[in-house]
Design a protein around this motif. Structure first.
Motif, short mmCIF file in Angstrom:
data_model
loop_
_atom_site.label_atom_id
_atom_site.label_comp_id
_atom_site.label_asym_id
_atom_site.label_seq_id
_atom_site.Cartn_x
_atom_site.Cartn_y
_atom_site.Cartn_z
N ALA A 1 0.77 -1.18 0.12
CA ALA A 1 -0.01 0.08 0.00
C ALA A 1 0.77 1.36 0.03
O ALA A 1 0.27 2.19 -0.48
N ARG A 2 2.20 1.13 0.58
CA ARG A 2 2.85 2.19 0.92
C ARG A 2 3.26 2.90 -0.78
O ARG A 2 3.70 4.01 -0.69
N ALA A 3 3.46 1.99 -1.68
CA ALA A 3 3.91 2.51 -2.91
C ALA A 3 2.67 3.21 -3.77
O ALA A 3 2.89 3.64 -5.03
N ARG A 4 1.52 2.98 -3.46
CA ARG A 4 0.26 3.61 -3.96
C ARG A 4 0.66 5.02 -4.21
O ARG A 4 0.71 5.73 -3.22
N ASP A 5 0.13 5.69 -5.31
CA ASP A 5 0.24 6.82 -5.60
C ASP A 5 -1.23 7.49 -6.41
O ASP A 5 -1.28 6.92 -7.50
N VAL B 1 11.05 4.67 1.93
CA VAL B 1 10.51 4.94 0.65
C VAL B 1 11.56 4.63 -0.51
O VAL B 1 11.01 3.72 -1.39
N GLU C 1 11.31 1.77 -3.36
CA GLU C 1 11.11 2.24 -4.66
C GLU C 1 12.31 1.65 -5.60
O GLU C 1 12.21 2.03 -6.45
#
Lengths: 141, 141
Positions: free
Chosen positions: B14-18, B136, B140
């Protein structure tokens, strides 16, 4: 990272949802969603985090943690408290109001932009079984 | 009712969602979301539910249940299987293709309609703490 299950709070069952459900992600795990915005709107009405939490069927701690997550997400605070006043000591800041307006605006403009696609999707739905129809009628009653 | 946690599958944290995360609800518990559409797109590429499940890090049973949920949601099937062919026996139906196009269209038109509000929200984000920035960056790659 903000809790995500705020969007599935008791009293607002997922089966009653209709249309687009939107969360806004910022690419680093931070996000805002309908549960947080509902909470802000309830705090605005109740002028109290405790009272808002009760109305939304969540603990004071959970509501406080959500407000704190929003405060850590953005540069500016979303609520301001006036400890002297008993019971009605919390107001939204101008930024908190703006956050509501921006999120509700995203919901509305997205729904408007998706209207034709939504209609085509609805036209493709299978008829509900009779038991499920009865359950929906009860929930909406 | 369709499982909802497909939208939080392993390998797509979820933390990669943008940007906007959108589920489409039909008012009776039925809905479609990005996880189901990702699965359909992977089945189209792999021509196999088993292979699609492996690529997405889920069990065959889970993938099959999701396809079955989509089949029960809509009037028309979303995939067709050809049991005679080994390994590459599953294709999307024309309706399955249309479902992908409609959902991706909703995502794109909603994002376009929300661009100004998204920019204002991003401009209001607090700077990330140094530790979170490092995390992050690692995620990434």
């Amino acid at each position: 990272m903000a809790p995500t299950d705020i969007d599935d709070i008791p009293g607002r069952p997922a089966r009653a949802r209709d249309g687009l459900f939107i969360r806004v992600y910022f690419g680093d795990g931070r996000h805002i969603g309908p549960g947080m915005i509902d909470l802000l709107e309830t705090i605005r009405r109740e002028r109290s985090i405790l009272s808002a939490a009760r109305h939304m069927g969540m603990s004071y701690r959970r509501a406080w943690l959500l407000v704190d997550a929003m405060a850590r997400t953005f540069r500016e605070p979303v609520v301001e408290t006036h400890p002297g006043r008993r019971g009605a000591g919390t107001n939204l800041t101008a930024f908190g109001e703006r956050l509501i307006a921006l999120y509700r605006g995203i919901e509305q403009s997205s729904a408007a932009a998706s209207r034709a696609a939504m209609e085509e999707l609805r036209a493709g739905l299978a008829p509900l079984p009779v038991a499920a129809e009865a359950e929906v009628a009860t929930n909406e009653g």
